[in-house]
Design an enzyme around this catalytic site. Structure first.
Site, PDB file in Angstrom:
ATOM      1  N   LYS A 114      52.600  27.563  33.862  1.00 22.96           N
ATOM      2  CA  LYS A 114      52.360  29.307  33.482  1.00 22.96           C
ATOM      3  C   LYS A 114      50.867  29.500  33.224  1.00 22.96           C
ATOM      4  CE  LYS A 114      56.668  29.770  33.233  1.00 22.96           C
ATOM      5  NZ  LYS A 114      57.239  30.441  34.456  1.00 22.96           N
TER       6      LYS A 114
ATOM      7  N   GLY B 128      48.926  30.171  36.202  1.00 22.97           N
ATOM      8  CA  GLY B 128      48.189  30.413  37.702  1.00 22.97           C
ATOM      9  C   GLY B 128      48.608  29.495  38.852  1.00 22.97           C
ATOM     10  N   THR B 129      49.492  28.751  38.546  1.00 24.77           N
ATOM     11  CA  THR B 129      49.862  27.673  39.500  1.00 24.77           C
ATOM     12  C   THR B 129      50.374  28.196  41.093  1.00 24.77           C
ATOM     13  OG1 THR B 129      50.823  26.268  37.668  1.00 24.77           O
ATOM     14  CG2 THR B 129      51.349  25.660  40.017  1.00 24.77           C
ATOM     15  N   THR B 130      51.388  29.215  40.848  1.00 20.22           N
ATOM     16  CA  THR B 130      51.767  29.935  41.994  1.00 20.22           C
ATOM     17  C   THR B 130      50.485  30.649  42.636  1.00 20.22           C
ATOM     18  OG1 THR B 130      54.084  30.002  40.982  1.00 20.22           O
ATOM     19  CG2 THR B 130      53.492  31.454  42.971  1.00 20.22           C
TER      20      THR B 130
ATOM     21  N   LYS C 130      52.268  20.716  44.298  1.00 19.02           N
ATOM     22  CA  LYS C 130      51.945  21.081  42.919  1.00 19.02           C
ATOM     23  C   LYS C 130      52.561  20.112  42.069  1.00 19.02           C
ATOM     24  CE  LYS C 130      54.912  24.185  41.029  1.00 19.02           C
ATOM     25  NZ  LYS C 130      55.742  25.632  41.007  1.00 19.02           N
TER      26      LYS C 130
ATOM     27  N   HIS D 209      52.384  19.056  37.215  1.00 22.53           N
ATOM     28  CA  HIS D 209      52.130  19.745  36.053  1.00 22.53           C
ATOM     29  C   HIS D 209      52.017  18.347  35.199  1.00 22.53           C
ATOM     30  CE1 HIS D 209      52.679  23.842  36.825  1.00 22.53           C
ATOM     31  NE2 HIS D 209      54.194  23.916  36.850  1.00 22.53           N
TER      32      HIS D 209
END
Length: 142
Positions: A67, A69-71, A117, A119
């Site tokens: 949450k 700014g990954t996308t 991606k 996390h």
């Protein structure tokens, strides 16, 4: 080290008292993995598989805390790699793999150029000296 983290994988969920303001039924559930919390949506099997991925020379990783700014960063990378051409969600996802959610096989068979991606903390991310890494960092409370 990554090997130590994989060997010492704890299966027990961690208490999330810091989410007291969120109703119990809506609280995400976590487990502890090598000193950080991982959401139970990412199963232990998928996380182990993701951490075993051998990064390729042509890989580009986008490493962020969830949450943060990954996308948004994935879309920026996609547009840079594809001359700013718009795409469908399906095509975008085939070129931008979420390693912990889908496992290493998806990254191995991903259409290239693309991005991966993650996390997990940077010290656990699959590493290759020739691969490229984008780390997105936020400073809360600034």
């Amino acid at each position: 080290t990554r090997e130590k983290a994989i060997e010492n994988f704890p299966e027990m969920p961690v208490d999330s008292k810091w989410l007291r303001h969120v109703p119990e039924e809506r609280r995400p559930k976590f487990y502890q993995w090598d000193h950080f919390l991982m959401c139970l949506d990412f199963t232990p099997e998928l996380l182990k598989d993701a951490l075993s991925y051998k990064a390729r020379d042509d890989d580009l990783f986008i490493a962020t805390y969830p949450k943060n700014g990954t996308t948004w960063m994935q879309y920026i990378v996609y547009l840079l790699q594809h001359d700013a051409k718009q795409t469908t969600t399906e095509h975008f996802r085939s070129k931008s793999v979420f390693l912990e959610a889908f496992g290493s096989e998806k990254a191995i068979t991903m259409e290239r150029p693309g991005s991966i991606k993650v996390h997990v903390p940077s010290y656990l991310a699959p590493w290759n000296d020739k691969a490229r890494y984008i780390f997105v960092v936020s400073f809360f409370g600034c």
